[in-house]
Design an enzyme around this catalytic site. Structure first.
Site, PDB file in Angstrom:
ATOM      1  N   HIS A 273      -6.934   1.602   2.638  1.00 60.39           N
ATOM      2  CA  HIS A 273      -8.012   0.658   2.345  1.00 60.39           C
ATOM      3  C   HIS A 273      -9.090   0.797   3.418  1.00 60.39           C
ATOM      4  O   HIS A 273      -8.907   1.527   4.402  1.00 60.39           O
ATOM      5  CB  HIS A 273      -7.503  -0.790   2.243  1.00 60.39           C
ATOM      6  CG  HIS A 273      -6.617  -1.246   3.376  1.00 60.39           C
ATOM      7  ND1 HIS A 273      -6.049  -2.486   3.430  1.00 60.39           N
ATOM      8  CD2 HIS A 273      -6.210  -0.622   4.515  1.00 60.39           C
ATOM      9  CE1 HIS A 273      -5.331  -2.613   4.529  1.00 60.39           C
ATOM     10  NE2 HIS A 273      -5.416  -1.504   5.199  1.00 60.39           N
TER      11      HIS A 273
ATOM     12  N   TRP B 274       0.834  -1.208   0.000  1.00 61.45           N
ATOM     13  CA  TRP B 274       0.000   0.000   0.000  1.00 61.45           C
ATOM     14  C   TRP B 274       0.868   1.257   0.000  1.00 61.45           C
ATOM     15  O   TRP B 274       1.676   1.465   0.914  1.00 61.45           O
ATOM     16  CB  TRP B 274      -0.906   0.010   1.236  1.00 61.45           C
ATOM     17  CG  TRP B 274      -1.930  -1.083   1.173  1.00 61.45           C
ATOM     18  CD1 TRP B 274      -3.144  -1.028   0.544  1.00 61.45           C
ATOM     19  CD2 TRP B 274      -1.825  -2.405   1.730  1.00 61.45           C
ATOM     20  NE1 TRP B 274      -3.797  -2.226   0.676  1.00 61.45           N
ATOM     21  CE2 TRP B 274      -3.023  -3.092   1.398  1.00 61.45           C
ATOM     22  CE3 TRP B 274      -0.846  -3.062   2.472  1.00 61.45           C
ATOM     23  CZ2 TRP B 274      -3.267  -4.402   1.780  1.00 61.45           C
ATOM     24  CZ3 TRP B 274      -1.080  -4.386   2.848  1.00 61.45           C
ATOM     25  CH2 TRP B 274      -2.279  -5.037   2.498  1.00 61.45           C
TER      26      TRP B 274
ATOM     27  N   ALA C 191     -13.500 -12.159   5.487  1.00 62.24           N
ATOM     28  CA  ALA C 191     -13.450 -10.740   5.136  1.00 62.24           C
ATOM     29  C   ALA C 191     -13.233 -10.643   3.640  1.00 62.24           C
ATOM     30  O   ALA C 191     -12.728 -11.571   3.006  1.00 62.24           O
ATOM     31  CB  ALA C 191     -12.316 -10.049   5.877  1.00 62.24           C
TER      32      ALA C 191
ATOM     33  N   GLN D 152     -13.764   1.827  -1.874  1.00 64.86           N
ATOM     34  CA  GLN D 152     -13.778   0.380  -1.658  1.00 64.86           C
ATOM     35  C   GLN D 152     -15.017   0.001  -0.862  1.00 64.86           C
ATOM     36  O   GLN D 152     -15.620   0.844  -0.201  1.00 64.86           O
ATOM     37  CB  GLN D 152     -12.553  -0.059  -0.838  1.00 64.86           C
ATOM     38  CG  GLN D 152     -11.246  -0.048  -1.609  1.00 64.86           C
ATOM     39  CD  GLN D 152     -10.109  -0.657  -0.804  1.00 64.86           C
ATOM     40  OE1 GLN D 152     -10.126  -0.648   0.418  1.00 64.86           O
ATOM     41  NE2 GLN D 152      -9.113  -1.185  -1.489  1.00 64.86           N
TER      42      GLN D 152
ATOM     43  N   VAL E 183      -5.635 -12.103   6.377  1.00 66.67           N
ATOM     44  CA  VAL E 183      -6.467 -13.297   6.192  1.00 66.67           C
ATOM     45  C   VAL E 183      -5.592 -14.541   6.034  1.00 66.67           C
ATOM     46  O   VAL E 183      -4.449 -14.454   5.592  1.00 66.67           O
ATOM     47  CB  VAL E 183      -7.404 -13.157   4.960  1.00 66.67           C
ATOM     48  CG1 VAL E 183      -8.574 -12.243   5.273  1.00 66.67           C
ATOM     49  CG2 VAL E 183      -6.644 -12.683   3.737  1.00 66.67           C
TER      50      VAL E 183
ATOM     51  N   ARG F 154      -4.161   6.554  -2.012  1.00 64.89           N
ATOM     52  CA  ARG F 154      -2.834   5.948  -2.197  1.00 64.89           C
ATOM     53  C   ARG F 154      -1.892   6.948  -2.846  1.00 64.89           C
ATOM     54  O   ARG F 154      -2.301   7.696  -3.735  1.00 64.89           O
ATOM     55  CB  ARG F 154      -2.924   4.694  -3.062  1.00 64.89           C
ATOM     56  CG  ARG F 154      -3.901   3.691  -2.452  1.00 64.89           C
ATOM     57  CD  ARG F 154      -3.436   2.293  -2.439  1.00 64.89           C
ATOM     58  NE  ARG F 154      -4.447   1.484  -1.761  1.00 64.89           N
ATOM     59  CZ  ARG F 154      -4.759   0.250  -2.099  1.00 64.89           C
ATOM     60  NH1 ARG F 154      -4.129  -0.339  -3.102  1.00 64.89           N
ATOM     61  NH2 ARG F 154      -5.675  -0.410  -1.426  1.00 64.89           N
TER      62      ARG F 154
HETATM   63  N1  DAH Z   1      -7.656  -4.277   1.803  1.00 68.28           N
HETATM   64  C1  DAH Z   1      -7.276  -4.952   0.585  1.00 68.28           C
HETATM   65  C2  DAH Z   1      -6.706  -3.937  -0.389  1.00 68.28           C
HETATM   66  O1  DAH Z   1      -6.987  -2.807  -0.284  1.00 68.28           O
HETATM   67  C3  DAH Z   1      -8.449  -5.660  -0.023  1.00 68.28           C
HETATM   68  C4  DAH Z   1      -8.844  -6.854   0.766  1.00 68.28           C
HETATM   69  C5  DAH Z   1      -8.327  -8.088   0.479  1.00 68.28           C
HETATM   70  C6  DAH Z   1      -9.720  -6.732   1.843  1.00 68.28           C
HETATM   71  C7  DAH Z   1      -8.657  -9.220   1.201  1.00 68.28           C
HETATM   72  C8  DAH Z   1     -10.057  -7.858   2.604  1.00 68.28           C
HETATM   73  C9  DAH Z   1      -9.516  -9.097   2.263  1.00 68.28           C
HETATM   74  O2  DAH Z   1     -10.897  -7.782   3.628  1.00 68.28           O
HETATM   75  O3  DAH Z   1      -9.858 -10.172   2.977  1.00 68.28           O
HETATM   76  O4  DAH Z   1      -5.975  -4.317  -1.264  1.00 68.28           O
END
Ligand code: DAH
Length: 351
Positions: free
Chosen positions: A182, A161, A319, A222, A265, A208
């Site tokens: 995010h 990120w 998630a 998002q 995760v 970002r």
């Molecule tokens: N936060 C991640 C991003 O911005 C996206 C994401 C991926 C969110 C996997 C999640 C997850 O909750 O389980 O790239």
């Protein structure tokens, strides 16, 4: 014989002019009157021209009277024009009527931004499955954006990120406040404040530190999702996201899950849908693979659960996170994300 030029003559001409003006009752008559008195060879103009023949004392007095007459006569003309116009209007109001039942002029109608429309569509799909919609802060602590999501300081996963920090470095050269990269930090915020079961989605803006191009914006939206309870499995994740894909991209959609890595995760997956354009045969939309990747997801990492005080032996959860612009681009066949924020009505009014 030539009339002698005096203040009296001026007064007489003025008087006569006013009488005639009173009886002039249409545009043509008014124009005729103007030419006769104020025009290039009109009576007042003639009087002014005749002043040269007078001796200086007289010229001063008569000249003043003539100029004044010219002024009041042209004011008089203006007033008369206005009076006639008013009378005409009053006459129309007396004889004509207004049909108040006629349709009015159409008022220009606004509409929701395509990203707002898409975001609401995503929300509706999850609300129908029992998810609650929550929002969170766009200016976030490092702790929620990274640490609580199993991304410790100095860990290379932070490189996923590009971060916009908003505070200055402290004595140790660290910064702790940022524009969230995010919507995932809301996972920790929500779990900290609630006991399971949790079933939420979090739509919102993220930022970002990134150069823009057709597929990258420095800010976008998002939708995060989180479900935690006793006995939640990967099957629940798949069922929920499959249902979402069908609601947003069509009943006949197929989905594909593959392994992916996200620090918060375990296991992590990405989900693709079969290409709705070519039906899986391969085209430019799906990059000739037949599949389009639309989101990241996974089972909530035990470290994230214990970090907010949940017992990972008792609770499990899934998630997911997706980019709203990406969903909208796919749905509407848009090839440059920057269109959404260029404020060009020719683009925006198509939705
Ligand atoms: N936060 C991640 C991003 O911005 C996206 C994401 C991926 C969110 C996997 C999640 C997850 O909750 O389980 O790239």
């Amino acid at each position: 014989m030539r009339e002698e030029l005096s203040v009296d003559t001026v007064e007489q001409v003025k008087l006569q002019a006013f009488q005639e003006l009173e009886s002039a009752s249409d545009d043509a008559a008014l124009e005729q009157w103007r030419v006769a008195y104020l025009g290039r060879s009109g009576k007042i103009t003639q009087l002014l021209r005749g002043l040269g023949a007078l001796d200086p004392d007289e010229r001063r007095v008569v000249g003043a009277a003539a100029n004044k007459a010219k002024g009041v006569l042209s004011d008089g003309l203006d007033l008369r024009i206005k009076a006639l116009k008013d009378a005409l209007l009053a006459g129309r109001l007396d004889t004509e009527s207004i049909d108040v039942t006629l349709p009015g002029l159409p008022a220009p109608q606004g509409r929701l931004h395509p990203i707002t429309q898409t975001r609401r569509e995503i929300e509706e799909a999850f609300v129908a499955m029992g998810f609650e919609v929550r929002e969170g802060p766009e200016v976030e602590w490092d702790r929620y954006n990274f640490d609580m999501l199993n991304i410790p300081k100095e860990h290379p996963a932070r490189d996923m990120w590009d971060t916009m920090w908003v505070d200055n470095e402290n004595a140790e050269g660290e910064r702790s406040m940022l524009l969230r990269t995010h919507t995932s930090p809301m996972q920790a915020r929500i779990m900290e404040a609630t006991e399971p079961p949790v079933r939420v989605i979090v739509p919102g803006k993220v930022y970002r530190y990134e150069a823009t191009d057709p597929t990258h914006e420095w800010h976008f939206q998002q939708v995060e999702g989180l479900a935690v309870d006793e006995g939640i499995t990967l099957a629940n994740l798949k069922g929920t996201l499959f249902e979402f894909a069908r609601r947003v991209f069509g009943e006949e959609r197929k989905v594909r899950f593959r392994c992916d890595f996200f620090p918060f995760v375990e296991p992590g997956v990405d989900m693709s849908i079969d290409c709705f354009k070519c039906g899986g045969d391969g085209c430019h939309i799906c990059g000739h693979t037949g599949w389009i990747e639309i989101l990241g997801a996974g089972m909530v990492h035990p470290n994230v659960l214990s970090g907010v005080g949940y017992d990972p032996q008792k609770y499990t959860g899934f998630a997911f996170g997706m980019g709203v612009e990406r969903i909208a681009m796919l749905k509407y066949g848009i090839d440059d994300v920057r269109n959404f924020y260029a404020n060009d009505l020719r683009f925006l009014s198509q939705f």
